[in-house]
Design an enzyme around this catalytic site. Structure first.
Site, short mmCIF file in Angstrom:
data_model
loop_
_atom_site.label_atom_id
_atom_site.label_comp_id
_atom_site.label_asym_id
_atom_site.label_seq_id
_atom_site.Cartn_x
_atom_site.Cartn_y
_atom_site.Cartn_z
N ARG A 28 86.64 41.92 -15.96
CA ARG A 28 87.76 42.79 -16.34
C ARG A 28 87.68 44.22 -15.81
NH1 ARG A 28 90.68 38.45 -17.10
NH2 ARG A 28 90.44 37.40 -19.11
N ASP A 75 92.19 34.06 -7.00
CA ASP A 75 91.96 33.76 -8.41
C ASP A 75 93.19 33.15 -9.06
OD1 ASP A 75 90.45 33.74 -10.80
OD2 ASP A 75 91.38 35.59 -11.43
N ASP A 105 84.31 30.01 -16.38
CA ASP A 105 85.61 30.68 -16.38
C ASP A 105 85.70 31.62 -17.58
OD1 ASP A 105 88.16 31.49 -15.70
OD2 ASP A 105 89.15 29.64 -16.34
#
EC number: 3.5.2.3
Length: 428
Positions: free
Chosen positions: A63, A151, A304
């Site tokens: 992130r 992605d 993931d």
């Protein structure tokens, strides 16, 4: 600091779990054998616990930058260390995207300053992951890009994907893909199946994934490119990948712990913590994933790891973001639900989480070999705990596994010969 781990067990080169000691000197694995002695090393008696190579995860979301309210490099890599992972590969869905020299240099600087484990960043295939302009692959490779991917948005334009694969092939790099045909997504939030029908929700059909994989496999064959498929979830996808491997096409694939443990029948209600992409599929898909893992169609397991805030997940299943956390639950979930139930062996589980991903991408990781960097995980296979999200080191507490009792928990993680994380009082 040098360490001598006594009275452990490990998987040898023949794939057999045997008794061993292990000596770490100057950040390297110095010796793996029984009855080791050493003068200038701290002795740690692991008392029969498993000494495993540090786990390798080729699909994670940290992130940072841009999404620090969900996760940071520091919190994410601490969570990875707690889960036994020593090498992780960070997806490029950050803001800004690592799509140019400036952005990749900034990301690498952050990793160097903050990471508690080895972090290998992906480079984006297209600028801003927008699908219209290819990035400078050569520069991104020079700056340490692990591989190339757009992605979660995928590359929808076939000519762009073919050009990217040709360029990656020249650089001996892999193209990695989240596979969805956008025209088939149907604004779905769950799998198109029994659950979506029961709850009146838009569903994502299985063919949305498999048709995109089929396209990319043919493009990879034309480009002579290593093509890696993210989080395979459908029976059709497994079949397409299996056929491609038999044809000699350079395709590899991963599956997540949650797709190996759950299917749509396990979703108790319209709970956003069960919302991930790809979604939990049907029973036949779940069985095909297990079969594909066992027969070599699927090469490895990847988490993931996708943390979100409680506020984001509280928006309801249609509006909440896709994704669940994965680092801190992966090994015990897989050990309890696959190994303990006789579906796979402990040796296979170790391989799927270590040497298989490392070998696939040419990483110096995944094995306890003398002379290699000391990336090691100590796991207590007898320890049973209940999964409690309040104890997660990740900022993300979004998991469908809260309350599950699992065995096989990491108790110490060593990265580069240094202790990155240790469970309190586990090894004294």
């Amino acid at each position: 600091m040098n360490y001598l781990f006594k009275n452990g067990r490990y998987m040898n080169a023949e794939g057999t779990i045997v008794a061993t000691d292990l000596l770490v000197q100057d950040g390297k694995i110095a010796k793996v054998a029984e009855n080791i002695t050493a003068d200038n090393a701290e002795v740690i008696d692991v008392n029969g616990k498993l000494i495993a190579p540090g786990l390798v995860d080729v699909h994670v979301h940290l992130r940072e930058p841009g999404g620090e309210h969900k996760e940071t490099i520091e919190t994410g890599t601490l969570a990875a260390a707690k889960g036994g992972f020593t090498t992780i590969c960070a997806m490029p869905n950050t803001r800004p995207v690592p799509d140019c020299k400036e952005h990749m240099e900034d990301l690498q600087k952050r990793i160097k300053e903050k990471a508690h484990v080895n972090v290998l960043p992906y480079g984006a295939i297209t600028v801003r992951q927008a699908g219209s302009e290819m990035t400078d692959f050569e520069t991104l490779k020079e700056l340490g890009a692990f591989a190339f991917t757009d992605d979660g948005v995928g590359v929808q334009d076939a000519s762009m994907m073919l050009a990217a694969m040709k360029r990656a092939s020249k650089l001996n790099m892999a193209v990695v893909a989240h596979c969805e045909e956008n025209t088939l997504i149907n604004k779905g939030c769950v799998h198109e199946g029994k659950f979506s029908e029961k709850h009146g929700l838009n569903g994502i059909p299985s063919v949305c994934e498999s048709v995109h994989i089929a396209r990319d496999i043919l493009l990879a064959e034309a480009a002579n490119c290593h093509y890696h498929v993210c989080h395979v979830s459908t029976k059709g996808s497994v079949r397409v990948i299996r056929d491609a491997k038999r044809a000699g096409i350079k395709v590899t694939a991963e599956v997540t712990p949650h797709h190996l443990v759950l299917c749509e029948d396990d979703i108790p209600s319209a709970d956003p913590n069960f919302k991930m992409n790809p979604p939990l599929r049907g029973k036949e898909d779940h069985a095909a994933l297990i079969e594909g893992l066992l027969d070599g169609t699927i090469d490895m397991i990847a988490t993931d790891h996708a943390p979100h805030t409680a506020e984001e997940k509280a928006q309801g299943i249609e509006r909440a973001p896709f994704g669940i956390t994965g680092f801190e639950t992966a090994f015990p979930l897989l050990y309890t639900n696959l190994v303990k139930k006789g579906i796979i062996t402990l040796e296979q589980l170790i391989q799927f989480l270590t040497e298989k991903p490392a070998d696939t991408f040419g990483l110096e990781a995944g094995r306890l070999t003398e002379g290699r960097t000391a990336d090691i995980t100590i796991i207590d296979l007898e320890q049973e705990e209940e999964i409690d999200p309040t104890t997660f080191l990740s900022k993300g507490k979004n998991t469908p596994f809260a309350g599950w009792k699992c065995q096989g928990w990491p108790v110490m993680t060593i990265v580069g010969g240094k202790i990155a994380w240790q469970k309190e009082s586990a090894l004294v």
